[in-house]
Enzyme design. Structure first.
Site, PDB file in Angstrom:
ATOM      1  N   GLU A 174     -21.472 -12.395 -61.101  1.00 18.20           N
ATOM      2  CA  GLU A 174     -20.711 -11.196 -61.452  1.00 18.20           C
ATOM      3  C   GLU A 174     -19.787 -10.865 -60.303  1.00 18.20           C
ATOM      4  O   GLU A 174     -20.230 -10.736 -59.173  1.00 18.20           O
ATOM      5  CB  GLU A 174     -21.629  -9.983 -61.631  1.00 18.20           C
ATOM      6  CG  GLU A 174     -22.579 -10.064 -62.781  1.00 18.20           C
ATOM      7  CD  GLU A 174     -23.538  -8.857 -62.772  1.00 18.20           C
ATOM      8  OE1 GLU A 174     -23.263  -7.875 -62.041  1.00 18.20           O
ATOM      9  OE2 GLU A 174     -24.553  -8.908 -63.469  1.00 18.20           O
ATOM     10  N   GLU A 210     -22.862   3.167 -58.424  1.00 18.47           N
ATOM     11  CA  GLU A 210     -23.267   2.350 -57.282  1.00 18.47           C
ATOM     12  C   GLU A 210     -23.914   3.170 -56.179  1.00 18.47           C
ATOM     13  O   GLU A 210     -23.535   4.308 -55.935  1.00 18.47           O
ATOM     14  CB  GLU A 210     -22.047   1.634 -56.668  1.00 18.47           C
ATOM     15  CG  GLU A 210     -21.037   1.080 -57.625  1.00 18.47           C
ATOM     16  CD  GLU A 210     -21.559  -0.011 -58.553  1.00 18.47           C
ATOM     17  OE1 GLU A 210     -22.660  -0.556 -58.280  1.00 18.47           O
ATOM     18  OE2 GLU A 210     -20.902  -0.304 -59.558  1.00 18.47           O
TER      19      GLU A 210
END
Ligand SMILES: Cc1ncc(COP(=O)(O)O)c(C=O)c1O
Ligand SMILES: Cc1ncc(COP(=O)(O)O)c(C=O)c1O
Lengths: 430, 274, 430, 274
Positions: free
Chosen positions: B48, B59
């Site tokens: 990814e 995140e």
């Protein structure tokens, strides 16, 4: 509710662009919103209204501004949200959400804050309702909005400084969303404006709509008719939608969302900086913080740093419903720059004895630009400028908050400029 | 499910699979190319690549910092796609980015141009952490049109009807979020992982577990619990930020994780083929 | 009006001890007071009330304080004067007087201010009514109450620092009286509390009596009966008399004037300093600033420096009517010290989400002392302490103002102490 | 009016009279004694001694400062009276002080003890700048009982009925306030002085004008306008604060002022004797 939209959006705007982990919480919130807020289950709205009356100080007056009316050659009425407990309209929403969280059985409250107004409102509401509360605030904002940090602490809230990025509102929202991703099962995120994923934009609007509902009744009683126009500043847009909502169906009432023009409307693409927060006027469609709306963004889709002398308007997004209402032509987006807002701050302080929030000063600044002496022909006839004509003869301006919090900023910024309405601020011995 | 996609095939054929995430452009796109090759060599079965967005709300601090480095280095969607154009590795590549980045590619806000360019560049799939199933229709359709997988995340809070909906839309694999919260390396495997895998066991689609995996032993545990793959991100990003010559370290880490995953698989039956 | 007194005094208290030059102005004022205020000539009182509603935000709520009620095992209601425009009860009086001056044809307003609350209220009122305004403020106060100086300036008032003496309230009053001696023909002196020569104590009381009039109606409606006691802090005593006046005839309602106990009630005769402002509790009869009343003074008759952590209570005199009501036993004077006031400040902020003025915190501090957990027997029975018993089961506390203005002081003073209710105020990077 | 008091006599016999004010205890009581003698020598016909009060609301900056110096030096009513006990000058002496100082003398708030002590010390009268006629009854009675004059101030704003009342209570002389405001030396004579003297012309009582008189020429002008005396305070206090050897300066100033007053009297007819 008469939304010309589907359930989670306003035309193409709105929606729920959030991590999957948060979706169940949004569903739960949507359910609670529908039951408690829309259907008054368990008398929730009665409880909310009673608390806003006794704790919050509602209703707030609608005051005819005599000097402004004279200056602008039209009837000017001020909706006095500066008199709400805490000093701004923010409590309408914060108390509504904290109370809802309580009805939902949540155990903890989190919220983001920029200038600290929403944080202090939330901390007050949480203290009033005995809910543990944590506020995320960018490090830069913590350092420049110290009194609000103290107020939150005194109301028993924890303040978590956010060290990422520029350390302002955008980063605080990101940090709060991250906390929520972790704590969603027990925690309610009290979002501070009509932004974020559904159902926040509608729910916050509904809590804030008391502004316009009161104003509409008051103006009919006091002036005998509906106003020709309603002006409110727009950051995220909660005082804006709050003031407008009751009037949206009144098609003859012009609705003006006054944005922060900052230093200029021109964008510094190079640095990815918008020296303004005029999202409705200059933004493009995109997704930020859970919703599709108008944004200040680069061509690639990176969110820009926004700027305004008024911290509460300093945001690169705006409520999706406002984006929608602007697109369909129901709301007129306008903007005034830092200088005009400062001038309006001084003008209201001086002429009416009301020190407005710098945010609210933008709405007043537009009135000056559209209807002030300079806007009209200097000939004896005083034929009205087009903008003045559009505002009409009966204008309501939402004074969303008081300006005590802005004194330092205003002094600093005033010193740099030559403002018509500013007092000469002698400097006393320190 | 018709024929297996590249991604699905990569997982099934390399079972238990190692899926590696790094942020493209951290610290530069040239170095990203090196790191991708290192991960490929080390045994990553899918890679990814994060296309940085200024507001990475899903995140943790590690990947936030990587995204900032990448943005400061000037990474753009165009330069990202040029990197992918030039990459030549065995593992299929996915792009992980936020929805606004997809929308803004091209002259009008629309998903089509991004998907088309991603397909051109040879990407096999897309992961969008802020796009729940409810909002995914336009992107899903564009991905189908261009033969890309759109990977959905299944959170510990995902249940009942929502789980049905998501699983009916999944392509490639189900990204099983190991715990509530944001990305970031942690020192244990959460109970939520086991619960999620149990809930998902009836669905016949590869399941890969991410969020917090950092060591071979975690990988073993996760695979043992029934996952078809493990997803590792922050632990790799940490290496890039901290080590000198990260390529070597990345390769070694991939080896460790892949070995761990394999260890975990020894105790579980091979998944049935459809 | 049902004053058990003659025209210019309350028993032996009150009177008009001023230079001859001012006497004609007092006669003129007395006449205007009687006509406009008492007899509503030209609809003065209607005008005043309408302005207090629309500009000032009246009525203020009477709020049941849920956490305090629980803590003190009695029903506690808060009269929310903190929600008045400007943040304190001070506007009730300032607006009344500036409006009266306008009706009298005066051209200019002067006023003294200590902490700046009365000065800001007067400056607001003067701006609202287009009256030129000058505020006298001791140099020390100017320097430590900077935000209030800015607010006055922004409302267009001139601020005249007074350099004599200690540079605080007492000197500011002296300076304002001196200005008035010179300018009395065109100028009205807006005195800031129920002090000074007749008719000020009555007039200010009447303007402030809206507090108690509202509260009396509200408590009857909300609790179904009159309260057992009403608590208000007392500096000069304007919020006190404002809260009490409507209840004076209700003999079963206990009236508690809570004074600033400072650091101790003991007096430093040597240095001529009272480390408190507990005039009603410890003062002796004398004449100050135009009236006979209780004072903090030396045996010779020199006025002492008073002290309180709360600038608004820091005054060596008190309204003559309060002296009278204390002497006849109708009002009970009590005092709480700096520490108890600070603790009460934090307690209300934390438990109820209302940050009170440090002045008002004294009234809340007395509630804690009289009815708090420590006041009652620690045995399971919780038999009530005598003071708690006296307060009764239904208590109204006047929250005379908000505490935003006090944040810096509270932080500083809190750091020096170990207070039960204080949050730990982390110090963020500066 | 029965028999003339000492004060009245001093004015009538020395017409036009010079009335001098200084603050007792500025800078010390010892020095005050010297200054009083100097003023007496220089031609002052009456001398007012200020007994300092902490809140002198009728004084301008000059006398405020003198009062502060005196308080700092520890002047008290008792030490003040002791000074007066010991003074031996030709001019009758008055005490000028604020009402609270009078009230607090003795163990209970009352006027009697102060007046009694003042009489004992040989003072001829009292001036109380914050005691208007309306509040003066107790003090007036005590003064009558002890043979002291209570001097009232007539302000530029005093008119009609008020003027009647005051003039009916005056003893000693009417203190005509030359202008609105507080005490303090000024460089001119105000129009208000002329107006006041006109209003007062029908009352048969000595009129002395004060507030702002600082030079011989002022004194001349005032007497010319019909005053029986001039009162000088701040100009003398200034000399005490500023000069070395103030006694000499005070004596010279008194001479200048007395001469000025006389000059003014040459143009006006002698007042009728009652
Ligand atoms: C007084 C005031 N007005 C307006 C705003 C802008 O927010 P919104 O646009 O959501 O009303 C703020 C935000 O802090 C505020 O404090
Ligand atoms: C909030 C508040 N309460 C009370 C007081 C004390 O004044 P008073 O005793 O006249 O009400 C002040 C004075 O500044 C004040 O600001």
């Amino acid at each position: 509710m008469s939304d010309s939209d589907n359930k989670t959006s306003f035309g193409a705007y709105g929606g729920q662009y959030v991590p999957e982990a948060l979706m169940p919480a949004l569903e739960e919130l949507e359910d609670a919103y529908e039951r408690y807020v829309l259907e008054n289950e368990d008398g929730f709205m009665d409880d909310f209204r009673a608390r806003m009356r006794e704790f919050g100080g509602r209703p707030t007056p609608l005051q005819r501004a005599d000097r402004l009316s004279e200056r602008y050659d039209c009837e000017v009425y001020l909706k006095r949200e500066d008199l709400v407990h805490g000093g701004a309209h923010k409590l309408n929403n914060a108390l509504g959400q904290v109370l809802l969280a309580k009805y939902m059985g949540k155990e903890r409250i989190i919220a983001e804050t920029g200038a600290g107004q929403h944080g202090t409102a939330t901390a007050m509401a949480a203290a009033h309702l005995e809910m543990p509360c944590e506020i995320y605030m960018g490090r830069t904002d913590v350092n420049r909005q110290r009194p609000n940090v103290y107020r939150m602490r005194m109301n028993g809230a924890a303040v978590n400084p956010v060290d990422t990025g520029r350390g302002t509102l955008k980063e605080a929202i990101n940090a709060t969303l991250r906390d929520w991703s972790k704590s969603v099962e027990t925690t309610h995120y009290v979002i501070g404006s009509v932004v974020g994923p559904h159902p926040f934009p509608k729910m916050v609007r509904d809590f804030q709509s008391v502004i316009g509902t009161e104003a509409r009744e008051q103006i009919r009683e006091q002036a005998g008719r509906l106003p020709d126009s309603v002006l409110a500043c727009a950051g995220g847009g909660s005082n804006t939608m709050g003031a407008f909502h009751a009037f949206v169906g009144d098609e003859d009432v012009g609705l003006y969302a006054v944005e922060a023009g900052g230093s200029t409307l021109e964008i510094d693409e190079e640095r990815g900086v918008a020296p303004n927060s005029a999202t409705l006027s200059t933004g493009t469609d995109g997704v930020l913080h859970g919703a599709m709306t108008k944004l200040l963004q680069s061509g690639d889709g990176q969110i820009m740093e926004s700027h305004s002398v008024s911290a509460g308007l300093d945001y690169a997004g705006v409520g999706p419903e406002l984006s929608y209402l602007v697109d369909i032509g129901r709301v007129t987006p306008v903007s005034v720059d830092d200088e005009a807002a400062l001038d309006a701050f001084h003008r209201l302080s001086r002429l009416e004895g009301i020190i407005p929030a710098l945010e609210s000063s933008h709405a007043l600044g537009y009135l000056e630009r559209a209807a002030g002496p300079a806007a009209d022909d200097a000939s004896g006839q005083r034929p009205r400028a087009e903008e003045h004509e559009n505002l009409g003869d009966l204008v309501v301006v939402n004074v969303s908050g008081r300006g005590d919090k802005d004194l330092e900023t205003v002094l600093e910024e005033t010193e740099k400029r030559d403002l018509e309405a500013a007092p000469d601020v002698e400097v006393f011995d320190r | 499910m018709t024929t297996d996609s590249d991604i699905e095939r990569a997982i099934r054929e390399n079972h238990p699979a190692l899926i590696a995430y790094i942020t493209a452009g951290d610290p530069t796109l040239e170095e990203t190319a090196e790191y991708v090759e290192a991960l490929d060599r080390g045994g990553a079965d899918l890679i990814e690549l994060g296309l940085p967005f200024s507001e990475p709300i899903a995140e943790g601090p590690t990947i936030q910092a990587a995204i900032n480095r990448s943005l400061e280095a000037g990474t753009t969607p165009d330069s990202f796609f040029e990197l992918v154009d030039d990459l030549d590795v065995e593992a299929p590549l996915l792009v992980m980015t936020y929805y606004n980045m997809i929308l803004q590619y091209g002259s009008e806000p629309a998903v089509e141009p991004f998907v088309e360019r991603a397909a051109d560049a040879g990407l096999a799939g897309i992961i969008v952490p802020d796009l729940p199933a409810e909002e995914s229709e336009p992107l899903r359709e564009a991905c189908e049109d261009h033969g890309l997988d759109l990977v959905f995340i299944v959170a510990p809070t995902t249940d009942g009807e929502r789980l049905e909906t998501i699983m009916s839309q999944v392509s490639g694999f189900a990204y099983v979020q190991a715990r509530l919260g944001t990305t970031g390396a942690r020192a244990d495997v959460s109970g939520a992982t086991h619960d999620s895998l149990t809930r998902l066991s009836e669905y016949d689609v590869p399941k890969a577990v991410g969020f917090g995996v950092s060591e071979g032993d975690h990988a073993a545990e996760i695979v043992e619990a029934g996952a078809d793959g493990v997803i590792v991100g922050s632990a790799l990003v940490d290496l890039i930020a901290e080590k000198e010559g990260p390529a070597t370290a990345l390769e070694a880490k991939a080896e460790e994780l892949k070995a761990g995953a394999r260890r975990g698989a020894e105790d579980v039956p091979e998944p049935e083929q459809p």
